[in-house]
Design a protein around this motif. Structure first.
Motif, PDB file in Angstrom:
ATOM      1  N   SER A  40       4.773  -0.787   4.215  1.00 59.89           N
ATOM      2  CA  SER A  40       5.256   0.340   3.418  1.00 59.89           C
ATOM      3  C   SER A  40       4.072   1.215   3.019  1.00 59.89           C
ATOM      4  N   PHE A  41       4.401   2.372   2.507  1.00 59.97           N
ATOM      5  CA  PHE A  41       3.372   3.276   1.995  1.00 59.97           C
ATOM      6  C   PHE A  41       3.996   4.095   0.886  1.00 59.97           C
ATOM      7  N   GLU A  42       3.279   4.166  -0.226  1.00 58.19           N
ATOM      8  CA  GLU A  42       3.726   4.978  -1.350  1.00 58.19           C
ATOM      9  C   GLU A  42       2.653   6.011  -1.651  1.00 58.19           C
ATOM     10  N   ASP A  43       3.045   7.106  -2.220  1.00 57.24           N
ATOM     11  CA  ASP A  43       2.107   8.150  -2.590  1.00 57.24           C
ATOM     12  C   ASP A  43       1.444   7.763  -3.909  1.00 57.24           C
ATOM     13  N   CYS A  79      10.685   2.657   7.764  1.00 57.10           N
ATOM     14  CA  CYS A  79      10.137   3.315   6.587  1.00 57.10           C
ATOM     15  C   CYS A  79      10.873   4.633   6.374  1.00 57.10           C
ATOM     16  N   ILE A  83       7.838   9.881   4.831  1.00 62.04           N
ATOM     17  CA  ILE A  83       6.452   9.443   4.988  1.00 62.04           C
ATOM     18  C   ILE A  83       5.665  10.409   5.873  1.00 62.04           C
TER      19      ILE A  83
END
Length: 102
Positions: A40-43, A79, A83
């Motif tokens: 995952s990737f979050e800001d 995701c 993104i």
């Protein structure tokens, strides 16, 4: 092979899916030097710092492929579509400057 893929500027979703499937089929279940999975990737600062670290590491080696939406065992998790907006090249450059050239 990974070395041919690394020379490409952009990979299609089919290319990425094939990389993951072949990787898992070959018996590899963990990341290796040229492949870095990100589930995952979050800001957030934490995620950007981690991404900057990975970009610098890739730059200092023979390069690598960062694949988002895949866990460390090669399982495709997917995701959020948004993104892509986070990974605008100018935004990544700004983050690298902010977190690396302090």
């Amino acid at each position: 092979p990974i070395d041919i893929i690394l020379k490409e500027k952009s990979l299609s979703s089919n290319d990425l899916e094939n990389i993951i499937k072949n990787y898992v089929k070959s018996g590899c279940r963990n990341e290796q030097e040229l492949i870095d999975f990100k589930e995952s990737f979050e800001d957030s600062q934490k995620h950007w710092l981690e991404l900057c670290k990975d970009i610098v590491a890739a730059n200092n080696s023979e390069g690598s492929i960062l694949i988002f939406g895949v866990d460390n065992n090669g399982n495709i998790k997917g995701c959020e579509r948004q993104i892509e907006k986070l990974f605008d090249p100018s935004r990544i450059k700004d983050k690298l400057i902010k977190y690396i050239y302090i």
